[in-house]
Design an enzyme around this catalytic site. Sequence first.
Site: not given
Length: 493
Positions: A241, A275
Amino acid sequence: MTATEAPAPVTFESLDPRTGDVVGTHPVHDEAAVRAAVARAASGAQWWEGIGAGERKRLLLDWRAALVRKLDDLAAVVVEETGKPLDDARLELVLAIDHLDWAARHAEKVLGRRKVAPGVLMGNQAASVTYKPYGVVGVIGPWNYPVFTPMGSIAYALAAGNAVVFKPSELTPGVGVALADSFAEIVDGRPVLQVVTGFGETGAALCRAPGIGKIAFTGSTATGKRVMAACAENLVPVLVECGGKDPMIVDADADLDAAADAAVWGGMSNAGQTCAGVERVYVLDAVADEFTAKVVARSRGLRAGTGGAYGPMTMPEQAEVVRRHVEDALARGGRAVVGGVESVQPPFVEPIVIVDVPEDSCAVTEETFGPLLVVNRVPDVDEAVRRANATAYGLGASVFSRARGEEIAGRLRCGMVAVNGVISFAAIPALPFGGVGDSGFGRIHGEDGLREFARPQAVATRRFPLPVPVTSFSRSPRTMKALVGLVRARHGR
């Protein structure tokens, strides 16, 4: 040093990014230490898997309750190492606890044995799928959300029956140690969740350690590629990720107050170090002036700093990334409507909003990871979607529209979309979290997240023999002719 003296252990210091004060000292675990931790975890994994799903659920729910009791103490560690406001740290813990609860309660059902239909050709078979833990899962965590993000892997990996070796960011090692210590109390010190601390070399050693069944990594795309390369040496599967350049689309019929509030929160909270937050906004011409005015009003009311709306850049060099992006955007014709280059005052960065930024500016193409919001107007939704998708990243997105939010969401190339909200998908435990492209692959959270930490095993059991053998050297041409005829009759039309 005399011949009998042992070399001093190598350590590093954890700092408060607001002040530079030392808040902890931690060992730099070398390859030998990492391998030893993985070996211990392997024995812990045997015990953990052996107690069964019901007992794991009970212990994980006990851990959940312990985290609730320790919430403020853990939040204080998060504040010390990240500089974020206390309530933001509390929110992070609350969300992590909710995810832990979901994983513990759903693992047995999601990962339990399930029957599947064998089909006509294999009608004499009973078919089923079971899910087995990998054994030891390595988790390499980030510093921006040092509890919530890694717990998306840790909690789900544990619930799936694995032991975990956690390598927290070198900027937030104390958070990782506190989490592991709290779980050790629940399992009487058994090595089911361990922490190794250090820098990139420690993470690389974890990727290469014999006995590692899978690695779950969260961090930059560049580091993610290095993790994959290290894991490839032993064919260790990875969940990656990475970052994002997450867009928001504001349609002409949007609730502009809600959209502006979401844009500012998504772009500025946690000092923009999110993010899946908001870095680019594409707003339709018809409402661009009104929307921008609302964003400006909300942004000007925020202040960075101790006691402010958000804290410092947790990683000091990130302030220079923000400065570079602002300078480039302005040099290319962008117009600062809130703040500017002068807003970058390390370790803090005040809110910055820039409009009319060319799409080839690094403020649009690269992940900023700071409190910088780019707002660009577009003629229609088609152009908004085109620009939103014109990136190598593909993590999250937001859409504000009363009439066609889900329609627009379906056109976006990303792993997650919030319609008339921002980052809401991350707070729903049943929804998978992850991206595409340079944002990585694999999923945490939800049923997909549980299955990410288990390997499927297919089992076919013969219930009775077929009247004519098919998978045998005694098969006759007549048998094969009958089989081909059956397939033609069933599938040839």
